[in-house]
Design an enzyme around this catalytic site. Structure first.
Site, mmCIF file in Angstrom:
data_model
loop_
_atom_site.group_PDB
_atom_site.id
_atom_site.type_symbol
_atom_site.label_atom_id
_atom_site.label_comp_id
_atom_site.label_asym_id
_atom_site.label_seq_id
_atom_site.Cartn_x
_atom_site.Cartn_y
_atom_site.Cartn_z
ATOM 1 N N TYR A 4 102.941 152.261 -5.902
ATOM 2 C CA TYR A 4 103.965 151.265 -6.222
ATOM 3 C C TYR A 4 103.342 149.883 -6.288
ATOM 4 C CZ TYR A 4 104.268 150.239 -1.139
ATOM 5 O OH TYR A 4 103.996 149.910 0.158
ATOM 6 N N THR A 63 98.937 146.090 -5.696
ATOM 7 C CA THR A 63 99.074 147.536 -5.827
ATOM 8 C C THR A 63 99.149 148.178 -4.449
ATOM 9 O OG1 THR A 63 96.701 148.051 -5.762
ATOM 10 C CG2 THR A 63 97.638 147.458 -7.906
ATOM 11 N N GLU A 64 99.822 149.313 -4.377
ATOM 12 C CA GLU A 64 99.858 150.130 -3.168
ATOM 13 C C GLU A 64 99.714 151.595 -3.567
ATOM 14 O OE1 GLU A 64 99.737 149.173 -0.137
ATOM 15 O OE2 GLU A 64 100.483 147.112 -0.095
ATOM 16 N N VAL A 65 98.675 152.222 -3.056
ATOM 17 C CA VAL A 65 98.382 153.626 -3.325
ATOM 18 C C VAL A 65 98.647 154.420 -2.047
ATOM 19 C CG1 VAL A 65 96.509 155.242 -3.876
ATOM 20 C CG2 VAL A 65 96.642 153.054 -5.062
#
Length: 305
Positions: free
Chosen positions: A203, A271-273
């Site tokens: 997300y 970003t977030e992984v």
């Protein structure tokens, strides 16, 4: 949801002795020199490598590196990519390096590019969110920062802040957020943690002061080609924050002292992984980070931003 944190007393912020107790428990688990610096050195023929500072902690010294495109021209807009603000977030570091290695060169026609691939190398080596002073660098991007990692990065970027168009900051949300980092934060600050949500997938966090929804959508669309986008929870939220659009929430990055708030770039995203998902692999997490940067730059080129 978690056991009481073993350091400190409930509802009382840590004192210096508690921070020292926490620090004494940290261990080196991987090598910044072997994993990161050796890769940066391999870029020297194609990019300009700058040592922009040195972190000096007891028994540990870390040179900090920036990677710049060689064909630097003042009339071009500048792109900033940052990784490893939280050193434990592995794909942020290696996604930044992979972007330089495999994808950055063609964009040099359009942009000046700066990459800071590992802002917090002690955090990288010890797999930590904080620095040795129990300070979160990603809440410390403001004037007179208490975190040397943040201050040195800001000083370098400010010297190159002319015509800054876009900043992409690469992060992860991991299961250890719940098992370690959220409980540690609550203990350090003498508070109770109420958010235990970990989104299952990738997300973005946009900036509430400059949300750029079309830009964020373009980035998410490109990332969806290589890895899963996180669905909202039953309340329509990600990490306790209402969804703005599919795969996107917004924070006030400047007010919170986040890395994405440190420039005046009109286009910013974090970003977030989720590397602990059933379908996640180290490689598709890295691929998602690279796709985010490329999606951002392709959007800017297409829209003559």
């Amino acid at each position: 949801m978690s056991k009481p944190y073993p350091i400190g007393e409930a509802n009382k912020p840590w004192q210096a002795s508690h921070k020292q107790q926490w620090l004494s428990q940290q261990q080196i688990k991987r090598s910044y020199t072997n994993d990161v610096v050796t890769q940066i050195q391999q870029f020297a023929d194609s990019f300009t490598i700058i040592e922009y500072g040195m972190l000096e902690y007891a028994q540990h010294t870390y040179p900090l590196f920036a990677i710049k495109t060689k064909d630097w021209q003042d009339h071009k807009p500048t792109i900033l990519v940052t990784g490893g603000v939280h050193g434990y977030e592995t794909s942020g570091v290696h996604g930044a390096l992979a972007f330089v290695r495999d994808s950055a060169k063609p964009y040099e026609t359009h942009f000046n590019i700066i990459v800071l691939p590992c802002i917090s190398p002690w955090g990288y080596e010890t797999i930590n969110r904080w620095n040795p002073d129990a300070i979160d660098p990603n809440r410390s991007f403001y004037k007179n920062s208490p975190a040397n990692e943040s201050r040195l990065a800001m000083d370098f970027v400010q010297a190159h802040n002319h015509n800054m168009l876009c900043h992409v900051d690469l992060h992860e949300t991991t299961d250890t957020d719940n098992s370690e980092f959220r409980p540690a934060l609550a203990a350090r600050d003498g508070i109770e943690n109420h958010n235990w949500n970990i989104p299952d997938g990738f997300y973005l966090v946009g900036h509430t002061q400059k949300p750029q929804p079309d830009f964020q959508k373009a980035v998410i669309t490109n990332v969806a080609k290589v890895t899963q986008i996180a669905p909202a929870d039953e309340a329509g939220k990600l990490i306790g924050v209402p969804l703005e659009q599919f795969g996107v929430i917004n924070y006030d990055g400047t007010a919170l002292g986040l890395c994405m708030g440190m420039t005046d770039a009109p286009y910013v995203t974090t970003t977030e992984v989720y590397p602990d998902g059933a379908a996640a692999t180290p490689q598709n997490c890295i691929d998602g980070q690279v796709a985010a940067v490329k999606g951002a730059l392709d959007y800017l080129i297409e829209h003559n931003a």
